[in-house]
Design a protein around this motif. Structure first.
Motif, PDB file in Angstrom:
ATOM      1  N   UNK A 184     -21.041  11.517 -10.867  1.00  0.00           N
ATOM      2  CA  UNK A 184     -21.510  10.860  -9.649  1.00  0.00           C
ATOM      3  C   UNK A 184     -22.946  10.379  -9.827  1.00  0.00           C
ATOM      4  N   UNK A 185     -23.400   9.599  -8.842  1.00  0.00           N
ATOM      5  CA  UNK A 185     -24.761   9.064  -8.890  1.00  0.00           C
ATOM      6  C   UNK A 185     -25.810  10.121  -8.561  1.00  0.00           C
ATOM      7  N   UNK A 186     -25.582  10.887  -7.492  1.00  0.00           N
ATOM      8  CA  UNK A 186     -26.574  11.858  -7.025  1.00  0.00           C
ATOM      9  C   UNK A 186     -25.864  13.137  -6.580  1.00  0.00           C
ATOM     10  N   UNK A 187     -26.415  14.279  -6.962  1.00  0.00           N
ATOM     11  CA  UNK A 187     -25.983  15.568  -6.415  1.00  0.00           C
ATOM     12  C   UNK A 187     -27.076  16.085  -5.497  1.00  0.00           C
ATOM     13  N   UNK A 188     -26.705  16.391  -4.260  1.00  0.00           N
ATOM     14  CA  UNK A 188     -27.632  17.006  -3.308  1.00  0.00           C
ATOM     15  C   UNK A 188     -27.358  18.504  -3.332  1.00  0.00           C
ATOM     16  N   UNK A 189     -28.300  19.246  -3.881  1.00  0.00           N
ATOM     17  CA  UNK A 189     -28.100  20.651  -4.208  1.00  0.00           C
ATOM     18  C   UNK A 189     -28.863  21.551  -3.244  1.00  0.00           C
ATOM     19  N   UNK A 190     -28.214  22.580  -2.748  1.00  0.00           N
ATOM     20  CA  UNK A 190     -28.904  23.619  -1.999  1.00  0.00           C
ATOM     21  C   UNK A 190     -29.456  24.667  -2.950  1.00  0.00           C
ATOM     22  N   UNK A 191     -30.405  25.461  -2.478  1.00  0.00           N
ATOM     23  CA  UNK A 191     -31.016  26.494  -3.324  1.00  0.00           C
ATOM     24  C   UNK A 191     -31.518  27.630  -2.459  1.00  0.00           C
ATOM     25  N   UNK A 192     -31.424  28.843  -2.973  1.00  0.00           N
ATOM     26  CA  UNK A 192     -32.037  29.998  -2.313  1.00  0.00           C
ATOM     27  C   UNK A 192     -33.446  30.241  -2.829  1.00  0.00           C
ATOM     28  N   UNK A 193     -33.726  29.717  -4.023  1.00  0.00           N
ATOM     29  CA  UNK A 193     -35.061  29.854  -4.585  1.00  0.00           C
ATOM     30  C   UNK A 193     -35.344  28.734  -5.565  1.00  0.00           C
ATOM     31  N   UNK A 194     -36.608  28.325  -5.643  1.00  0.00           N
ATOM     32  CA  UNK A 194     -37.020  27.341  -6.643  1.00  0.00           C
ATOM     33  C   UNK A 194     -38.485  27.577  -6.991  1.00  0.00           C
ATOM     34  N   UNK A 195     -38.764  27.698  -8.285  1.00  0.00           N
ATOM     35  CA  UNK A 195     -40.129  27.887  -8.776  1.00  0.00           C
ATOM     36  C   UNK A 195     -40.313  27.058 -10.038  1.00  0.00           C
ATOM     37  N   UNK A 196     -41.575  26.855 -10.400  1.00  0.00           N
ATOM     38  CA  UNK A 196     -41.869  26.116 -11.622  1.00  0.00           C
ATOM     39  C   UNK A 196     -41.397  26.876 -12.851  1.00  0.00           C
ATOM     40  N   UNK A 197     -41.506  28.193 -12.850  1.00  0.00           N
ATOM     41  CA  UNK A 197     -41.164  28.990 -14.031  1.00  0.00           C
ATOM     42  C   UNK A 197     -39.670  29.260 -14.167  1.00  0.00           C
ATOM     43  N   UNK A 198     -39.004  29.502 -13.042  1.00  0.00           N
ATOM     44  CA  UNK A 198     -37.604  29.934 -13.097  1.00  0.00           C
ATOM     45  C   UNK A 198     -36.617  28.872 -12.641  1.00  0.00           C
ATOM     46  N   UNK A 199     -37.086  27.725 -12.202  1.00  0.00           N
ATOM     47  CA  UNK A 199     -36.196  26.673 -11.773  1.00  0.00           C
ATOM     48  C   UNK A 199     -35.480  27.017 -10.485  1.00  0.00           C
ATOM     49  N   UNK A 200     -34.221  26.588 -10.384  1.00  0.00           N
ATOM     50  CA  UNK A 200     -33.415  26.794  -9.182  1.00  0.00           C
ATOM     51  C   UNK A 200     -32.573  28.057  -9.355  1.00  0.00           C
ATOM     52  N   UNK A 201     -32.579  28.924  -8.334  1.00  0.00           N
ATOM     53  CA  UNK A 201     -31.817  30.171  -8.403  1.00  0.00           C
ATOM     54  C   UNK A 201     -31.050  30.403  -7.104  1.00  0.00           C
ATOM     55  N   UNK A 202     -30.058  31.289  -7.187  1.00  0.00           N
ATOM     56  CA  UNK A 202     -29.222  31.631  -6.035  1.00  0.00           C
ATOM     57  C   UNK A 202     -28.736  33.065  -6.215  1.00  0.00           C
ATOM     58  N   UNK A 203     -28.331  33.767  -5.155  1.00  0.00           N
ATOM     59  CA  UNK A 203     -27.986  35.189  -5.292  1.00  0.00           C
ATOM     60  C   UNK A 203     -26.658  35.478  -5.996  1.00  0.00           C
ATOM     61  N   UNK A 204     -25.705  34.532  -5.956  1.00  0.00           N
ATOM     62  CA  UNK A 204     -24.352  34.825  -6.416  1.00  0.00           C
ATOM     63  C   UNK A 204     -24.058  34.145  -7.756  1.00  0.00           C
ATOM     64  N   UNK A 205     -23.535  34.897  -8.709  1.00  0.00           N
ATOM     65  CA  UNK A 205     -23.285  34.359 -10.046  1.00  0.00           C
ATOM     66  C   UNK A 205     -22.206  33.281 -10.042  1.00  0.00           C
ATOM     67  N   UNK A 206     -21.136  33.500  -9.276  1.00  0.00           N
ATOM     68  CA  UNK A 206     -20.053  32.521  -9.236  1.00  0.00           C
ATOM     69  C   UNK A 206     -20.517  31.209  -8.612  1.00  0.00           C
ATOM     70  N   UNK A 207     -21.319  31.319  -7.553  1.00  0.00           N
ATOM     71  CA  UNK A 207     -21.816  30.099  -6.917  1.00  0.00           C
ATOM     72  C   UNK A 207     -22.832  29.398  -7.819  1.00  0.00           C
TER      73      UNK A 207
END
Length: 253
Positions: free
Chosen positions: A166-189
């Motif tokens: 696709x052209x663009x993915x609009x992504x949700x996130x539970x956390x985002x930092x310069x060092x660790x990037x995008x993170x979320x609590x659930x491994x499957x998600x």
């Protein structure tokens, strides 16, 4: 000191030390214990801390992931502005991915009807909004539905996403930092979110200021994989500057 400034100091202390104490905070911030208790109640209402006897603990220390119903009413004004800013990232036509999350649901509600768009989603709330939307061709990704987020995960979802671009993915996130990037609590998600990034030419993360500077259990993507972060005006300037320095454009809605 204004209440929002106090709230930010309390939250920063809670996240760095693992908990905060009412009496100690009252002395340090030169306010009454009743004021601190009201501050903690406000932070708890926003899903940022959990009250315990004598103080509070940040939700990330509890391994707590709020459910969809708990998050729908939180920071609604900020999410509205983020979703409206995200409209500028839409292609004139073509295909986009909408991830699961309350902000992406708001974006789905705001999608224009004056252009042809193909939307791919693994989120049942997003699909419900778009199922009868004029001008929208909806593709719903299958899989095992997580009750907490109403998002499809697992091997079926990953297989479906491996076959699209696709052209663009609009992504949700539970956390985002310069060092660790995008993170979320659930491994499957997190695995599904990584597949969303892989399937898109550009990735736009939608995350309110409470997610910026936060790190969760599962890594989704490095900042190198994120073209744009859209957050709200309350984001801490130094955290936003760190993300921009890493090469990701930051939009403050």
């Amino acid at each position: 000191m204004y209440a929002p400034e106090r709230h930010q100091q309390i939250l920063t202390r809670a996240r760095s030390e693992g908990r905060v104490d009412v009496t100690a905070l009252a002395g340090e911030l030169d306010v009454t214990p009743e004021t601190i208790r009201r501050d903690l109640t406000a932070l708890e209402r926003h899903g940022l801390v959990r009250r315990v006897h004598g103080g509070a603990i940040p939700v990330e220390r509890l391994g707590f992931e709020p459910g969809l119903a708990d998050r729908e009413g939180l920071l609604s004004g900020e999410k509205e502005r983020i979703a409206k800013a995200a409209l500028d990232e839409l292609p004139d036509g073509g295909a986009v991915i909408l991830d699961a999350g309350t902000t992406t649901v708001r974006l789905a509600e705001l999608l224009p009807t004056d252009r042809e768009l193909t939307v791919v989603t693994h989120a049942l709330p997003v699909a419900t909004v778009l199922a009868t939307r004029p001008g929208t061709t909806l593709h719903l990704v299958g899989g095992t539905v997580r009750g907490r987020t109403l998002a499809a995960v697992g091997s079926w979802a990953l297989r479906d996403l491996a076959e699209i671009h696709v052209d663009v993915a609009f992504l949700g996130a539970n956390g985002i930092t310069a060092d660790h990037g995008v993170t979320t609590p659930d491994l499957a998600e997190a695995a599904v979110k990584r597949a969303l990034v892989t399937a898109s030419r550009r990735t736009v993360v939608l995350a309110d200021h409470t997610k910026v500077g936060r790190v969760d259990l599962a890594r989704v993507a490095d900042l190198a994989d994120v073209d744009t972060l859209i957050t709200d005006a309350a984001v801490e300037p130094e955290l936003a500057d760190e993300i921009e320095a890493a090469g990701t454009r930051v939009v403050r809605a």
